[in-house]
Design a protein around this motif. Structure first.
Motif, PDB file in Angstrom:
ATOM      1  N   LEU A  89       0.839  -1.203   0.000  1.00  0.00           N
ATOM      2  CA  LEU A  89       0.000   0.000   0.000  1.00  0.00           C
ATOM      3  C   LEU A  89       0.868   1.244   0.000  1.00  0.00           C
ATOM      4  O   LEU A  89       1.841   1.328   0.758  1.00  0.00           O
ATOM      5  N   ALA A 141      -9.816  -4.074   0.320  1.00  0.00           N
ATOM      6  CA  ALA A 141      -8.616  -4.854   0.032  1.00  0.00           C
ATOM      7  C   ALA A 141      -8.823  -6.323   0.381  1.00  0.00           C
ATOM      8  O   ALA A 141      -8.411  -7.226  -0.357  1.00  0.00           O
ATOM      9  N   TRP A 152      -1.653  -1.516  -3.725  1.00  0.00           N
ATOM     10  CA  TRP A 152      -2.754  -0.562  -3.657  1.00  0.00           C
ATOM     11  C   TRP A 152      -2.198   0.861  -3.612  1.00  0.00           C
ATOM     12  O   TRP A 152      -1.219   1.130  -2.911  1.00  0.00           O
ATOM     13  N   CYS A 196      -8.941   4.877  -5.089  1.00  0.00           N
ATOM     14  CA  CYS A 196      -7.849   3.916  -4.973  1.00  0.00           C
ATOM     15  C   CYS A 196      -7.684   3.143  -6.272  1.00  0.00           C
ATOM     16  O   CYS A 196      -8.591   3.090  -7.110  1.00  0.00           O
ATOM     17  N   SER A 230     -12.361   6.827   4.339  1.00  0.00           N
ATOM     18  CA  SER A 230     -11.742   6.169   3.189  1.00  0.00           C
ATOM     19  C   SER A 230     -10.773   5.077   3.643  1.00  0.00           C
ATOM     20  O   SER A 230     -10.649   4.033   2.982  1.00  0.00           O
ATOM     21  N   GLU A 231     -10.103   5.288   4.772  1.00  0.00           N
ATOM     22  CA  GLU A 231      -9.196   4.265   5.285  1.00  0.00           C
ATOM     23  C   GLU A 231      -9.957   3.002   5.700  1.00  0.00           C
ATOM     24  O   GLU A 231      -9.541   1.879   5.396  1.00  0.00           O
ATOM     25  N   LEU A 266     -11.155   1.229   2.474  1.00  0.00           N
ATOM     26  CA  LEU A 266     -10.098   0.550   1.728  1.00  0.00           C
ATOM     27  C   LEU A 266      -9.674  -0.744   2.421  1.00  0.00           C
ATOM     28  O   LEU A 266      -9.419  -1.747   1.755  1.00  0.00           O
ATOM     29  N   MET A 319      -3.668   4.753  -2.871  1.00  0.00           N
ATOM     30  CA  MET A 319      -4.836   5.463  -2.337  1.00  0.00           C
ATOM     31  C   MET A 319      -4.523   6.946  -2.239  1.00  0.00           C
ATOM     32  O   MET A 319      -3.390   7.338  -1.955  1.00  0.00           O
ATOM     33  N   LEU A 340     -13.663   7.476  -1.311  1.00  0.00           N
ATOM     34  CA  LEU A 340     -12.549   6.568  -1.519  1.00  0.00           C
ATOM     35  C   LEU A 340     -12.072   6.636  -2.958  1.00  0.00           C
ATOM     36  O   LEU A 340     -12.859   6.445  -3.890  1.00  0.00           O
TER      37      LEU A 340
END
Length: 259
Positions: free
Chosen positions: A15, A181, A41, A67, A173-174, A177, A43, A65
């Protein structure tokens, strides 16, 4: 410049998180060119030049989000394109889990996710050409994903919504994600292990408009027919008055949902 996050990634996945990028897909391309190791990933909390399908602008306000997943190419371009259905299933599952309703979250051909009949996510699949001349196998595949968490466009080609509007949810958004994922890793594993037929069946089970009349808009025409199936490559099968048609690219519209 990268930022620190506390996002947990599935085993084997990297990430890189940024505050602002032009586009997570563009950054994924830069990372691939620079020798990054997939799966990776990318982001961003904000995009200055987000893109959707056919070069359309993707409104990229903070709180949503943005990503992209950089993957090593597997198979030819047709095989790689199946990943848009893989991603749609992964996003749909996350949305369904968040709103705690399997029926409210649906897949829309070719690569959107709907919540209560409105677009909550879009997916943009791109590939980097293989280094070997004449090769039909992409060197890298990039899956760009946008999910409307806090806000959504008021004016768009297709009616949109957000998790905040539709479900009163405050998902960061964290958080989104991390869930995505994990979901992507699961569905990519199913695709690699069981093939596209399993993905196709699962996608159809969650598809919006199956068996109903739809309008298909192509660059040079627009027609109406009944959405009856996907073909073995993911093409949209539509039954019309003049016979069956298989669409590989276009925009699909449904009749308004009854209130």
């Amino acid at each position: 410049m990268t930022i620190k996050t506390h996002i947990s990634m599935p085993e084997g996945y990297g990430l890189q998180a940024f505050d602002v990028l032009d586009s997570t897909n563009e950054e994924a391309k830069r990372q691939a060119t620079a020798g990054a190791t997939p799966p990776l990933w990318i982001m961003a909390r904000e995009q200055s030049s987000g893109r959707g399908r056919r070069g359309r602008e993707w409104v990229s306000e903070r709180g949503n989000l943005f990503c992209s997943l950089l993957l090593k190419g597997e198979g030819d371009v047709v095989t790689s394109s199946q990943l848009s259905f893989v991603a749609a299933l992964a996003v749909r599952d996350v949305v369904a889990d968040l709103v705690q309703s399997d029926s409210r979250a649906r897949c829309k051909w070719p690569n959107d996710v709907l919540l209560d009949g409105r677009k909550v996510s879009g997916i943009l699949l791109e590939s980097q050409a293989a280094a070997a001349k004449g090769s039909s196998v992409p060197e890298f595949v990039i899956i760009g994903i946008g999910v409307n968490l806090a806000s959504h466009p008021q004016k768009a080609l297709y009616p949109a919504t957000s998790l905040n509007m539709a479900a009163g949810m405050n998902v960061t958004s964290e958080q989104a994600l991390e869930l995505l994922a994990s979901s992507m890793a699961y569905w990519i594993g199913r695709w690699k292990g069981d093939g596209f037929s399993v993905i196709r069946t699962a996608w159809l089970d969650k598809a919006e408009g199956l068996g109903q009349n739809i309008t298909v808009r192509l660059p040079q025409e627009e027609f109406t027919g009944r959405f009856i199936d996907l073909d073995v490559t993911g093409g949209l099968k539509v039954e019309t008055d003049t016979g069956q048609r298989i669409i590989t690219a276009g925009d699909v519209f449904f009749a308004p949902r009854s209130s």
